[in-house]
Design an enzyme around this catalytic site. Structure first.
Site, PDB file in Angstrom:
ATOM      1  N   HIS A  73     -50.328 -13.227 -29.657  1.00  0.00           N
ATOM      2  CA  HIS A  73     -50.600 -11.956 -30.312  1.00  0.00           C
ATOM      3  C   HIS A  73     -51.690 -12.262 -31.337  1.00  0.00           C
ATOM      4  O   HIS A  73     -51.461 -12.239 -32.533  1.00  0.00           O
ATOM      5  CB  HIS A  73     -49.312 -11.461 -30.974  1.00  0.00           C
ATOM      6  CG  HIS A  73     -49.377 -10.069 -31.511  1.00  0.00           C
ATOM      7  ND1 HIS A  73     -50.438  -9.228 -31.306  1.00  0.00           N
ATOM      8  CD2 HIS A  73     -48.493  -9.361 -32.256  1.00  0.00           C
ATOM      9  CE1 HIS A  73     -50.215  -8.084 -31.897  1.00  0.00           C
ATOM     10  NE2 HIS A  73     -49.046  -8.130 -32.473  1.00  0.00           N
TER      11      HIS A  73
ATOM     12  N   LYS B 296     -45.456   2.074  -9.144  1.00  0.00           N
ATOM     13  CA  LYS B 296     -45.945   2.404  -7.803  1.00  0.00           C
ATOM     14  C   LYS B 296     -46.368   1.135  -7.069  1.00  0.00           C
ATOM     15  O   LYS B 296     -47.119   1.191  -6.101  1.00  0.00           O
ATOM     16  CB  LYS B 296     -47.128   3.372  -7.893  1.00  0.00           C
ATOM     17  CG  LYS B 296     -46.763   4.764  -8.387  1.00  0.00           C
ATOM     18  CD  LYS B 296     -47.978   5.679  -8.362  1.00  0.00           C
ATOM     19  CE  LYS B 296     -47.635   7.054  -8.948  1.00  0.00           C
ATOM     20  NZ  LYS B 296     -48.847   7.872  -9.127  1.00  0.00           N
TER      21      LYS B 296
ATOM     22  N   ARG C 114     -51.024  -4.555 -24.136  1.00  0.00           N
ATOM     23  CA  ARG C 114     -49.722  -5.165 -24.415  1.00  0.00           C
ATOM     24  C   ARG C 114     -48.921  -5.134 -23.125  1.00  0.00           C
ATOM     25  O   ARG C 114     -48.846  -4.097 -22.450  1.00  0.00           O
ATOM     26  CB  ARG C 114     -48.984  -4.416 -25.511  1.00  0.00           C
ATOM     27  CG  ARG C 114     -47.519  -4.885 -25.625  1.00  0.00           C
ATOM     28  CD  ARG C 114     -46.845  -4.525 -26.907  1.00  0.00           C
ATOM     29  NE  ARG C 114     -47.370  -5.306 -28.003  1.00  0.00           N
ATOM     30  CZ  ARG C 114     -46.788  -5.374 -29.210  1.00  0.00           C
ATOM     31  NH1 ARG C 114     -45.678  -4.701 -29.444  1.00  0.00           N
ATOM     32  NH2 ARG C 114     -47.319  -6.093 -30.163  1.00  0.00           N
TER      33      ARG C 114
ATOM     34  N   ARG D 255     -46.518  -0.045 -34.678  1.00  0.00           N
ATOM     35  CA  ARG D 255     -47.410  -0.568 -35.715  1.00  0.00           C
ATOM     36  C   ARG D 255     -48.690  -1.167 -35.127  1.00  0.00           C
ATOM     37  O   ARG D 255     -49.776  -0.918 -35.622  1.00  0.00           O
ATOM     38  CB  ARG D 255     -46.684  -1.544 -36.617  1.00  0.00           C
ATOM     39  CG  ARG D 255     -46.434  -2.904 -36.056  1.00  0.00           C
ATOM     40  CD  ARG D 255     -45.555  -3.712 -36.957  1.00  0.00           C
ATOM     41  NE  ARG D 255     -44.301  -3.008 -37.137  1.00  0.00           N
ATOM     42  CZ  ARG D 255     -43.850  -2.598 -38.320  1.00  0.00           C
ATOM     43  NH1 ARG D 255     -44.519  -2.868 -39.397  1.00  0.00           N
ATOM     44  NH2 ARG D 255     -42.716  -1.966 -38.390  1.00  0.00           N
ATOM     45  N   THR D 256     -48.557  -1.949 -34.066  1.00  0.00           N
ATOM     46  CA  THR D 256     -49.745  -2.566 -33.494  1.00  0.00           C
ATOM     47  C   THR D 256     -50.676  -1.499 -32.919  1.00  0.00           C
ATOM     48  O   THR D 256     -51.893  -1.530 -33.135  1.00  0.00           O
ATOM     49  CB  THR D 256     -49.354  -3.579 -32.398  1.00  0.00           C
ATOM     50  OG1 THR D 256     -48.475  -4.540 -32.957  1.00  0.00           O
ATOM     51  CG2 THR D 256     -50.571  -4.280 -31.853  1.00  0.00           C
TER      52      THR D 256
END
Lengths: 490, 490, 490
Positions: A139, A90, A111, A61-62
């Site tokens: 957020h 890595k 995120r 959704r975000t």
């Protein structure tokens, strides 16, 4: 100079107002679908701009919301496709990764599972960074979305009575929302699930930094499930007060806490508070986080917001918001009820994020050149190895540790001459985790003491902070009397 | 007729020059951000073109770089979203997959774990294929990016002194870079980590195919950590030589290897070489591949490029390149040092890839109709079941085995009358893995012998090559004397 | 009012014809590459439209095909990037997820492991939903693609002789294709692998709902590997028949099944059928599903379509279709044979999906305002807890169970006065799984009986259906005689 949005506090109230005005304009320019409220068509103001959704944790959704916003502005998207393998597989640091990505994208939407990750990213790149969730830290665009929905549905945030339900303890996004509501003058009523109350540091901060007065059932009669009420001092009902008032207490019972300005006694109107609790404008539900209910007696205690709940409490006109996804705490019977505003709230994410993207990409003149500054905090950067005690902090990550130096704010109030000496409290600049160190010292004299409230009697550049006295000893510092420590440099 | 770029050798020097000119033009047309060096805005020359990033292995930087390039050209991207499940999970061959994808996309950018995969893809489709990494085989756009950075920063590649550090053994991309540097006339100085020296087949090929002379500490005094120096014959300092010179040896010590043209003795100027080692223009670091260090004494021996290293060696004006991501072999203190060019190198990936995309999509007339051809190699396609001995080769993949026929080049030099007879060496056409078969035979007479140097005395269409004599026996061939084998067909 | 396409039956024959006309127009407007048949360039008719490829299962070809179609129309794509984590990992229902996504996207393309998922999605959103595969239920755009390839290559579908090979038992997409072929008047010849014959419910439905006559080797001489032949009543050869004819039987042997209209005896021309079997126009291969071959004697019995097969059977002009990916059932030697049409079939997916997207987004007036309706079925929505017996049905999913109410069609023919009483058959409205309940009852009188053929003697609103009699007992219903049950309400 580019601006980034890592926490909601990176934006001033004025900037948020202008963002919302711009979002309104996008809604009216593009039009919206009458039922789904999605915007229609696209502009071309971001043509040739590329945003990258750099997601190190899964999200639909975000990610969709940001990408739809970018498309509706006319821009392009670079997206990560495999959250689990892009990261440090890595051995690459986030700082390196984002510096590479800024070679390709004009803006980074990040995120990341580590708290404070977005702040680190913003420190290293020249392009704007938007925090789309860093662990359980922040957020901010969810908060913007919540505020915008309230403003759009209720015209103004000031004086709104907002009921917060459910898990108020664990979600830092709820905490951000609480602070933001206070900043805009909403009254906050908390109805937490048992054992999931707002943590003391949040209610403290609401009072000390966001200038609310906190009332409990000791102060005023409250419904059974209501825990606390927070009334911002800038409440319209008490607008007549001088600007410099920092706290106030309540009349019905006896004064329950010291006023910070002792010679200035204020009253919150009793009926303001009782009305706030009864005439709820907005109910904000939070997700039942099953994994955190271990200590609770099942989900039985968790408040469920549905028609029965609204009817029982007489919340006839309240609108119900919820960040979604829901589990069991939000009834399906509200989906077609006009009070259920959560899908609308989701849809408003697009114009809000369009506005933020346009602002940060300098397509629209919304933001000041410099961001909001925290003036009364002192910066403390630690050479002697004091590290953030939050294990989820980005500064504790093995890869980042190679280049990242722990940095802290000292969050004790600056003008505290009239206050009792407070123990030193520091806040990690990345993850904003607060904690109280156990010892302070002087670099120049290699001396320390555990009386941390004396921190401000030592010059900034000479101050050393230790997790505990063992660390001080280990680094070769000698224990001295407080008076010796504060008297003079070595 | 579409062109593909599977190895850097698929492009001639002239084509690479024209690509770089086009990249320069894109930089100046679009402009670049002064710090991050990312390009700004977009063109619309690729409008309506779709490129597919078909990635069967995770990647963020390579994928983003190609996608940003395609967006800046005005095109669209079809991207794979789950590298682990797109592949052969339904038993589908790569050849089938790419033929399906060419129904949707105008160009395929392929990353695949199997060596030679991109060559197979290019054989089966009508659209251009770009190899974005096939196992540890090739990654030609990384090499283009490296070369472009050198050209842009240093004007010309010819006569540059390039120091290669770290793991020179395992990365075939380093080998590609080495060959490409030789093609453009740069001098190559190797400073490998212990046990990770350039493999003999690479230094041999640098001499036999890329016309370099190789010097070691037996020939000339070298710093402790420098292993070899390669001077291309087309070096400006020795430009006066006839065009047909193939090798040369050095004067300071005694001649250390046979000249291929024995009656033509050349000298490398002694000071050319000593200067090359001292006045390094570019330092190219390679990633510490932790998984391959098992045999080494930890990472202690691995050269770390940082300010201290540059200062100690007097590399005042050297620029530091690194393909990123780094682990520990590249100091963070060079990030803001003007000599640290690795983030710029990353950013230059966009204009270079724009140029390559535009060229392959025939938006700009950069490439010849036909690619570079390898004229002195002989093609050998094997009906009798000789297979590539590289187990990571795409031809060894179970799914591809259903339709793919092993194919090889014979890589012995064509005009070798004056040379001792060399044992037969074949190179897999897909993965370019070289090896020396143990027996040759004649199809017509069903005879064989182990004296493989006689291969060129058998007509192309009659030649059979065997891994070993058991295979020859197993397939019903009879051992005969060499003279019988070469004398006549059956 | 938006239309969705969940099964091929959501489109009328006329609508499919208009879709294909539009696809033809797109091919001629954009042009196609002569070999790969991919379309060239793009239109801008979908500018400002966003489609979301919401894929909860991995896919490359289907996803690419839709995305290429959307790009060629000028639109944008929101894509899920991690099929395994987007779903119900946070306990979110599909219904919630799609309602969120419709805030961002103008159309949803859904792939989901649960059968019936796309139907649920379409019920909850205002935007069009395209089913891109829901478990093993339906994949209607694959069927559209198959039909379009036939129409484009063979001008008309009516009267085509189509040979279906391989696994005809497990793939419901094959079943959809079979129904669609019947709808358009093609003759169907089945040559299944042993044990993988068309299931009886499909051949029954072909006769009862799609008006075919089914012939086996009992009726007519057939090649060894041919199992059945289906001739649609609307076959051109028998066009002279009245419109109301529902079935017919064959002359060469004795009548093998009851005609539904007993006083109307028809003949299929014997030579129509024998010709159909010999002069195959199209061979449709299906994928060898290794995981389902457990019960079989290896893959030895599985028919392989290659040149040898075509030659042996004299299928000189037959075109070979296959949905790809192939395993071993389709020879590589047909890849460059003009009869191998499977890569073309893949490429035609783009214009067909462009047409469907344009139709559903109302860019082109292709579809009726209302979809095709199933008139002779009765709706049955069950309050008493009868649930779908297909465990893969979306209605059986734990998350969806919270809000989804099982719903069924009663699929017994409506006008059946002249037929023997048939046991009640219900079809889940989501996954279309048919089954025969064991008891029926009356809500008003709380009575039940196991004679389910009496269902239509109970008023719709009073009818209750039970999985078995235990369920009826458990819910407090009393067993009564059939005559009591049907006589009157309680």
């Amino acid at each position: 100079m580019n601006r980034s949005v890592i926490t909601i506090d990176d934006l001033t109230n004025d900037e948020i107002d202008r963002l919302f005005n711009l979002a309104d304009r996008y809604v009216s320019d593009l039009g919206e679908h009458p039922h789904s409220h999605r915007l229609l068509g696209k502009l071309d103001v971001a043509k040739g701009k590329i945003a990258s959704t750099l997601f190190f944790e899964p999200s639909t959704r975000t990610k969709f919301s940001f990408e739809a916003a970018m498309f509706r502005l006319g821009g392009d998207i670079l997206q990560t496709v495999d959250p689990r393998t892009n990261s440090s597989s890595k051995g690459e640091s986030l700082a390196d990764m984002v510096r590479v990505v800024q070679s390709y994208a004009d803006l980074v939407i990040l995120r990341h599972p580590r708290e404070g990750a977005a702040r680190v990213a913003a420190e290293y790149v020249d392009v704007p960074v938007i925090n789309a969730g860093d662990g359980s830290h922040e957020h901010p665009t969810q908060t913007l979305c919540d505020l915008y929905t309230l403003r759009r549905e209720r015209k103004s945030l000031t004086g709104l009575n907002v009921l917060l339900c459910g898990d108020l303890k664990n979600g830092r996004t709820v905490h951000s929302l609480v602070y933001a509501l206070a900043r805009f003058g909403a009254r906050i009523v908390t109805a937490p699930a048992k054992g999931l109350e707002l943590p003391p540091h949040v209610s403290d901060r609401l009072q000390s930094e966001y200038h609310c007065v906190a009332l409990t059932s000791k102060d005023i009669a409250l419904p059974d499930d209501v825990d606390m009420v927070f009334v911002p001092l800038r409440d319209e009902k008490i607008r007549g007060l001088p600007d410099n008032v920092d706290v106030l207490y309540v009349t019905p019972n006896q004064p329950h806490k010291l006023a910070l300005i002792p010679d200035f006694n204020l009253s919150v109107h009793f009926d303001t508070v009782t009305t706030a609790v009864k005439e709820i404008d907005v109910i904000y539900g939070t997700r039942l986080q099953t994994e955190r209910l271990a200590g609770n007696s099942g989900t039985g205690d968790y408040p469920v917001i549905d028609k029965a709940f609204l009817d029982k409490r007489g919340y006839t006109n309240a609108q119900v918001l919820h960040p979604l996804p829901r589990v069991k705490e939000l009834g399906y019977d509200l989906d077609k009820d006009p009070r259920g505003a959560y899908f609308k709230q989701t849809a408003y994410g697009v114009p809000v994020r369009m506005a933020l993207l346009a602002a940060l990409l300098q397509i629209e003149p919304v933001l000041e050149t410099r961001g909001s500054e925290t003036h009364y905090f002192r910066n403390y950067s630690c050479d002697d190895g004091l590290m953030c005690s939050n294990e989820r902090c980005i500064s504790r990550d093995e890869n980042e540790g190679k280049h990242l130096k722990p940095k802290f704010w000292i969050v004790n109030p600056a003008q505290q001459s009239f206050l009792p000496e407070m123990p030193l409290t520091v806040r990690c600049m990345y993850c904003e985790y607060d904690y109280k160190p156990s010892a302070i010292g002087r670099k120049s004299s290699r001396q320390y003491n555990v009386e941390t409230s004396l921190w401000d009697q030592i010059e900034s550049e000479d101050l050393v902070v230790f997790c505990d006295f063992a660390q001080a000893q280990h680094q070769g510092y000698n224990l001295v009397d407080p008076s010796v420590l504060t008297s003079a440099r070595g």
